[in-house]
Each structure stands twice: as structure tokens, then as C-alpha cells.
Design a protein around this motif. Sequence first.
Motif, short mmCIF file in Angstrom:
data_model
loop_
_atom_site.label_atom_id
_atom_site.label_comp_id
_atom_site.label_asym_id
_atom_site.label_seq_id
_atom_site.Cartn_x
_atom_site.Cartn_y
_atom_site.Cartn_z
N ILE A 180 0.83 -1.20 0.00
CA ILE A 180 0.00 0.00 0.00
C ILE A 180 0.87 1.25 0.00
O ILE A 180 0.57 2.23 -0.70
CB ILE A 180 -0.96 -0.02 1.21
N GLU A 183 2.16 1.67 -3.51
CA GLU A 183 1.09 2.13 -4.40
C GLU A 183 0.76 3.60 -4.19
O GLU A 183 0.49 4.33 -5.15
CB GLU A 183 -0.16 1.26 -4.20
N ASP A 184 0.82 4.05 -2.94
CA ASP A 184 0.52 5.45 -2.66
C ASP A 184 1.56 6.36 -3.33
O ASP A 184 1.21 7.42 -3.88
CB ASP A 184 0.50 5.69 -1.15
N ARG A 185 2.82 5.95 -3.31
CA ARG A 185 3.85 6.74 -3.98
C ARG A 185 3.70 6.67 -5.49
O ARG A 185 3.91 7.66 -6.20
CB ARG A 185 5.25 6.25 -3.58
N LYS A 188 1.23 9.17 -6.86
CA LYS A 188 1.77 10.53 -6.93
C LYS A 188 2.77 10.68 -8.08
O LYS A 188 2.83 11.73 -8.73
CB LYS A 188 2.45 10.87 -5.60
N TYR A 205 -8.75 3.43 -5.86
CA TYR A 205 -7.75 4.49 -5.74
C TYR A 205 -8.16 5.54 -4.71
O TYR A 205 -7.30 6.19 -4.10
CB TYR A 205 -7.51 5.15 -7.10
N TYR A 208 -6.53 5.95 -1.04
CA TYR A 208 -5.13 6.32 -0.83
C TYR A 208 -4.98 7.80 -0.50
O TYR A 208 -5.73 8.65 -0.99
CB TYR A 208 -4.30 5.98 -2.08
N ALA A 209 -3.97 8.11 0.30
CA ALA A 209 -3.71 9.50 0.70
C ALA A 209 -3.42 10.38 -0.51
O ALA A 209 -3.80 11.56 -0.54
CB ALA A 209 -2.52 9.54 1.67
N ASN A 210 -2.75 9.82 -1.51
CA ASN A 210 -2.39 10.60 -2.70
C ASN A 210 -3.42 10.52 -3.82
O ASN A 210 -3.13 10.87 -4.96
CB ASN A 210 -1.02 10.13 -3.23
N PHE A 211 -4.62 10.07 -3.49
CA PHE A 211 -5.66 9.86 -4.51
C PHE A 211 -5.83 11.07 -5.42
O PHE A 211 -5.84 10.95 -6.64
CB PHE A 211 -6.98 9.52 -3.82
#
Length: 729
Positions: A180, A183-185, A188, A205, A208-211
Motif C-alpha cells: 500500500i 502504491e501510494d507513492r 503521486k 484508488y 489512498y492518501a495521494n488519490f
Amino acid sequence: MHSSGLYLQLFSIHGLIRGTSPELGRDADTGGQVKYVLELARSLAAHPEVAQVDLVTRLIADKTVSSDYSRPIEPLSEKARIVRIQCGGRKYIRKELLWSHLDEMVDKTLKFIKAFGRVPDVFHGHYADGGYVAGELARIFGSPFIFTGHSMGAHKKKTLLEEGLTSEEINHRCHIDHRILVEDRIIKDAEQIFVSTNHEIDKQYSLYANFKAGRYQVNPPGIDVETFYPHYAPQLDADAGDETTRQARVVLLRELHRFWVSPEKPFILALCRPDQRKNIAGLVTAYGEDKELQAIANLAIFAGIRKNIAEMEENERNVLTEMLLLMDRYDLYGKLAIPKKHDFSIEVPELYRLCADSYGVFVNSALVEPFGLTLIEAASCGLPIVATRDGGPTDIIANCDNGILIDPTNSREIASACKSILVDKDLWQRYSQNGINRVQRHYSWPSHCERSLAAIAKVLTEMPAVQQSEASGRKTAIGKRLTAVNRMLISDIDNTLIGDDDSLKELLALLKANAGNICWGVATGRCLAKTMHILEEHAVDRPDILICSVGTEIYYGATLAPDKGWHRHIAYRWRPDEIRERLKTLDFLEIQEPEKQKPFKISYYLEDDPELLAMVHQTLQTKKIRYHLVYSHGQFLDILPYRASKGKAIRYLSYKWNIPLAAVMVCGDSGNDASMLRGDTNGLVVANYSKELEELRGMRRIFFSKKEYAAGIIDGMLHYDFIGGQSDG
């Protein structure tokens, strides 16, 4: 390869990919993604704007799998091929266990790219591990990074938690939290993310924090409509002569009829991997609980390829065992067919057509289905579908109007949907014809490739602006530079590179004038921050390579990107806590300041006494600790990982960037330079050297200059003819 078109690299790392008879359903790694990337590679390569497509995967040489997976290169078409790169040994291991080997994959793909002679225009990662490798290579080369996730870890974790598993259990099996984070990176960093459905964006998607930083495009995959043609098409006429197809039909009928008492009935077909998320048990339960459905139709479940269930992975074994127990519980003998093997390239299209000929229905009862490639294959053959409403099937049925969405956890709803289609011939015909017509409109590979290449063209026009933004740290084209040069110069800083400003300026001008052939770097005991400080103090532009902290850290170019492969390499059997504990017993050692301690370097002060140094070695060796010791300037003691040193870092760089050691020149003045001066490189010792290096005098490939500081480096370049050619020393 044609130079005028695009060169694309696709990454699907797990290794169980081959161009002929792919073993779909063999295990959890061989699902629809394998078929997807193979057809994508061939379809992209067929486009006139594309010069070459490489599908990069892991090389496997293991008696438990086919020898096909050990071929370094396998052609797929005139302009497409599978490229297999070895990493993490040669044995097959499931993709969840590959994370610690991916930096090795990056390094060895770099070597392949340099040997091939052309840098890819685009790196396209599939699944999280392929995304990691593609993203790292894109960063190194300053090229676009495209990502297709297929399924995302955050959604998988959410689903498994809802099924009752604990976070600890999920991480033990799937390493899900690490996935995870990766994937978040990726979200971005990727210039473009392709998804198959809007549902994928909204439900996967979005977790995720970077969605919101992601750049998404819905671009569903295609299918080969010439392979998945309608069940009533003339290819099956007796005069058509397609012997292979007819033979496949004979084999399938024989296999299915072994199970069924009433083979003349329509049948319900399921085709999937034996994975808990595919909810095979839910379908068998729905069929087993509904006597009316059993009277109307037979059931056929093709759950991957199996030989001995007892020898399969735990997940697959549990799924198949549960299926057999449910078959027995509901007494489905004579009604449920569970064949053990099928040829995907020949038999599967014919299986869909057989089911359509019986006026049957295709069911995907997965708990969640990111896309559902089998659904559009079945639809293209004219087979109506019943599918989970969680995931991609919502888009497919919205586009094609060829079936019914169901709650996969509701067995009555599954059975009711099947009966609705099976007993209403008008509805069956409408769904069948809609599927055939609308798949060709919405799900063809040519249209998929047109959308992909249009997105890539847009990204390529935007990339120069990205490359100029060094402050973002997102991209550096150091890879293009290091794959273009054929020589490398590495120098110590103190008393070698620096010491005489006039000769330093002359050396820097010489390196700049020959930058097309020579890359250069520094190797120092300093940490990165202090290295940068002294270079800036002497007006030295950032070199191509910085080897810092006595060879335990490597950084590149303007953005100072760390070499993750080197970190992974030297971490092997490194036990810093144990080393500190053992050396506490030696009261003559004085630990250096906290800022001089690094993850891969433990530093002490030690007076110049050979007996004391011998005691350090003895203390560590009696506990069988692997380490590398560096003692310099009569007072500095550094304990490093066994695999780390300036010299080993240079040899790693030589290997990674495919620059022979005979084309590498190393320059130093003190004892901590000794490891990099020895060996098959061109060694240069400046005239102002420390006494520790006297033992190197007379060794082959080590030149002691009579000039000091940078003037000595220039003298060495002339001695080795390093500018005009390469010397044997």
C-alpha cells in the motif's frame, strides 16, 4: 528495431508469463493480468507508431515449472518480445515475496537497456511490483511512467478485513502494508494511470492518501474478437475445416459429459482462479440450495489447473477443498462438472461457445472484480452473463446490456438471476446479441491502443517541463547519461580532488569537455550533507555520482537520488546492534559523534596501534560477525557491512551501468581509498599520499603520480590515455 517509432517497456514481474499456451489459473499469479499484458504487448507492437515493445518479467529456472520461463528472450511478434531478467535467485516464488528483490530487478534491467542500446520512451508498470520497478527506471532515465494497477492493495486489505482476517494475518501472507505504501507513492509519481472502469477509481484508488494527485484515464482492455467469435459463426461449419477448433469441442464435450447425467440441459459456466475472492463456494451454494435451478441446468466450474490439491498453495487448496465438500454436501454428483485442466488458448473460447449453444449463462460471483476480462470474452461469444455488482462488471453491463448484476454474498439472488436468463429465451437472445455487438464497440485492442498512445503522446510533450523542475525531485535523466558514456572517473575529495584550486579548475574543465564519454564522481568518508558543503565551498558542480560515508551510500546527479539497489545489496547480514554491543567491551575505542553514525556505518576513534586494531578484529570474528573494517589517517575506524566499501561501491556501479572496470579510473590519497585503488580499475595515487598507501607501490594498474592533488589526477588521465582511449595500464 526501427528508430523512428516508440520503444515501450511493460513490466509484469512474477515470471509465469509465456507467449504460447499461458498457464492461466495455475496459481494466484496467473490470472487475467497475464492474458492482459500479452495481448497488450502484441497489440501495441502492431501499431505503426511503435517500434518495439518489451514485456519484462522475472526469469525462472525451476524444475517445478516449465523451462519456457527460463528463456531470456521470447519473441511474441515481429516487434514484441518477452524479456526475462533474473532477480531473487532462479526458483519460482509468489509475487508477494518478491519485494526485497525488486531493486535487483531495476539494476539488471538497467544493464539490459544499456546493452540493447536504446532507452525506452515509456516505462509501463503492471500491478504494484511492476509499478515499483517501472517507476524507479522512469525516475533514473527521466522518462514517462505509466501505471496499470489491475487490483489495489488497500481495497484488498479492506475486503479481507471484512471477511474476518486480522491485519497481522494479511501482512504475513501478502505484505499488504508495504504494498500500500508503494502504491501510494506510485499514484503521486505516475504521469498517467490507466484504469479499466470508473468503479476502480471510486472504490480502489480513492482509499489512498495521494488519490487526488493521481492522473487517471478509463481505458478498458480489449479482446481478440477473431478468437472470441460468436457461437453461431460459420467457423464451426463442417466444411470450414477448422480441425483444431472442432477437436477442442470434442475434448471439452467428452470431459463435461463425464460428470453430467443429463448433458442435454443448458449449463451454467464459471471460469476463474481458485482464489477465495472469486467466491466459488458462493456459486456452488446458490446452485446447491436451489432444486429448481438444478432441474433447469447443469453447472461447470473450471477453477484453474490442478494435479494434486494436497500439494497446492494453502489459499488454492482451501478453495478447492471447500468446493468438493459443498459438492458432496448438496449431492451434486451428476450435475456439477469440475474438470482439472484446460488449454486457455484453444479450449476456453470454444467453452464459451459450447455454453452459448446450450442456451446457458456465464457467472462471475467474485466478492470483488476489478474488471472481469472473462465477462467480455463470454459476451463476445454471445453468452449472457451474471456478475458481481462490486467492481468492473457494473461498467461492462452498463456498456453492453447483456446480463444481470448480483450481490455475490446472496445465494438466492445468484440463483434467481441465472433462472431469469435460462427460462426466458427472448431475454437470453437479447443479452446474447447485445454482448456480441457492443463488445466490438467498447472493448477492442485497437481502440485501447489508440487511447493509450494518445495519452503517451500528451505525456511526452509535457516531460521536458517536468525534467527542468529539479526542485520537485521527481525526475532525473541521470540514467540517459550513464548509459551513454563508456568511461568513469571516481576520486576521493580531501587531498585528492581538492587541495589546489588552479589544478581543480583545470580538471573540471577537462571533464566538462569530455562529458560525452566520461562520467565522474567522488568517493568520500563524509556524509552526503558534508560532501555537498565542501563541493559547494570549492565551486564544484554536482558530479554524476557521489559515493558517501565510506562507500555505504550512493547518490546520483542533480537531484541526489539514492541508489536503492546498493542499500538493499549491502544490508545482507548486517547486524549493527550486535557490533555496537560487542565493541562496548573495548575501552580503548571512542565512539564518534552521533552525526557521523549512519545506518550502514559505525564510526570510532582509535589510536594508531596495530595490536589494538587486531583486538577489534578478534572481538568481532569470535562471534562470526560479517563486517568490513576501514582504518584511515591514523585515528578513524569505520565498521561497515561486509559488502560495503568504496571499492565495492565502484565495482557495483561498474556492473550496474555496464562500464568495464578497465574503463574506470579511481583516484585517492589515503588508507580508506585502498579498497577502490586495488583490482582491475586504473588506480591513481596523488603525490601527497598518506603512508598507508605505500604498500600499493609496484602493483599492476596503480600509478603513483609525481604531481599533487587534482594535477595528479590529470597526470593519471594522461598516463592511462583516459581521454583518448582505454589503456591496459
